[in-house]
Design an enzyme around this catalytic site. Structure first.
Site: not given
Ligand code: 13P
Length: 339
Positions: A33, A177, A219, A261-263, A292
């Site tokens: 990042r 998650e 999550k 958010s996953g991208g 992100r």
């Molecule tokens: P993102 O929202 O960037 O996908 O990250 C969330 C997260 O904590 C992944 O483990």
């Protein structure tokens, strides 16, 4: 196990209008990042950045908790106050990422299984002393040719449930998650199918391992078209598919589902959360736990320069506020312009 404390914390984390900031990037992830904004990943820069996030004025209006990485939970603010205390003094619950990352699942090509159960009981006891009251463990499920396999989903579900049971023994709320990845050409229907099987195996194992669902959170990844799919589902479709699938497979005893958010872009992640919350009353709260989608604008504003602290903190405050509105189903695109 302090059942009432677990239930109280789990519910506090999904208080309406408040979400989680995932600031728990591991060493290689934060380096990646930082590279995007031309900042070197030194301990000093990581500390400066995380101090900036945590000391954002009034961020507690929109954040119920922040997930930290092992390095960060041991660091302090410039006045010497430990960072977890900086958060808890403002009413933001400190959390900790405890998994040791996704490693290749032997015999299954590109599929991965998340490791980190060895010694976890001892690590959790230490994290509790350091102030953590909730934890996160991420596993990844890829969609592709012959994937995901039942072996991969079961192995990850088993690890997630064992992690969750260990957390609860230590009076730490587990966030489980299982991220179904956005990468690939798959359709939203394929994502729904993979997510359905993933959640099915997860809650099967959660029951097997006797996890107190009322003192845990999910999550989740949203049900989305693959990033490279030529036909992208609409915001309404994503909301409808995600919530209807959760109604089939996520037990009502779980207090909340917080999405990653996953991208997705920051705006798209907010739109999806808002659309889900407009579908009416659900058995669980639908909140956010973005890394992100909350931090992208912050990093762009900061770029490693102390002089940009106020602008960067402003960016975090605005993005958190917009997601707070989305959690209440009250977000609109006009708010983006106003922000
Ligand atoms: P993102 O929202 O960037 O996908 O990250 C969330 C997260 O904590 C992944 O483990």
């Amino acid at each position: 196990m302090n059942t009432s404390q677990l239930i109280t914390v789990a519910n506090a984390l999904v208080e309406p209008g408040k979400g989680l900031l995932a600031a728990d990037e591991s060493g290689p992830t934060i380096a990646k990042r930082f590279r995007e904004i031309d900042v070197e990943s030194t301990e000093e820069n990581r500390l400066a950045y995380r101090r900036l996030l945590f000391t954002t004025p009034e961020i507690e209006r929109y954040l119920s908790g922040i997930i930290l990485f092992d390095e960060t939970i041991r660091q302090s603010a410039s006045d010497g106050t430990p960072l977890p205390k900086v958060l808890s003094d403002k009413g933001v619950v400190p959390g900790i990422k405890v998994d040791k990352g996704a490693k290749p699942l032997a015999g299954f090509g590109e599929e991965k299984v998340t490791e980190g159960l060895d010694g976890l009981r001892e690590r959790l006891a230490e994290y509790y002393e350091l102030g953590a009251r909730f934890a996160k463990w991420r596993s990844v499920i890829a969609i592709g040719e012959g994937m995901p396999t039942t072996a991969c989903m079961e192995a990850n579900a088993h690890a997630l449930a064992r992690y969750a049971a260990l957390c609860q023994e230590a009076d730490i709320v587990p966030i489980v998650e299982p991220e179904v990845l956005i990468d690939g050409e798959h359709t939203i229907e394929q994502c729904r199918q993979a997510t359905a099987e993933t959640w099915y195996h997860l809650y099967n194992q959660m029951h097997r391992q006797d996890v107190l669902l009322e003192g845990s959170l999910l999550k989740a990844s949203m049900v989305l078209s693959g990033k490279a799919c030529s036909e992208q589902a609409s915001v309404e479709e994503v909301a409808e598919e995600t919530v209807s699938l959760a109604r089939e497979l996520v037990p009502a005893a779980v207090p909340g589902i917080v999405f990653l958010s996953g991208g997705q872009s920051p705006v798209r992640a907010t739109q999806h959360l808002d659309a889900m919350n407009r579908l009416g009353e659900q058995p669980w709260k639908l909140g956010f736990s973005y890394a992100r989608a909350l931090q992208e604008p912050v990093m762009q504003a900061w770029r490693g320069d102390d002089g940009n602290t106020e602008a960067a903190q402003n960016a975090l405050f605005q993005r958190a506020k917009l997601n707070s509105e989305a959690m209440l189903g009250r977000y609109s695109s006009d708010m983006e312009e106003a922000a």
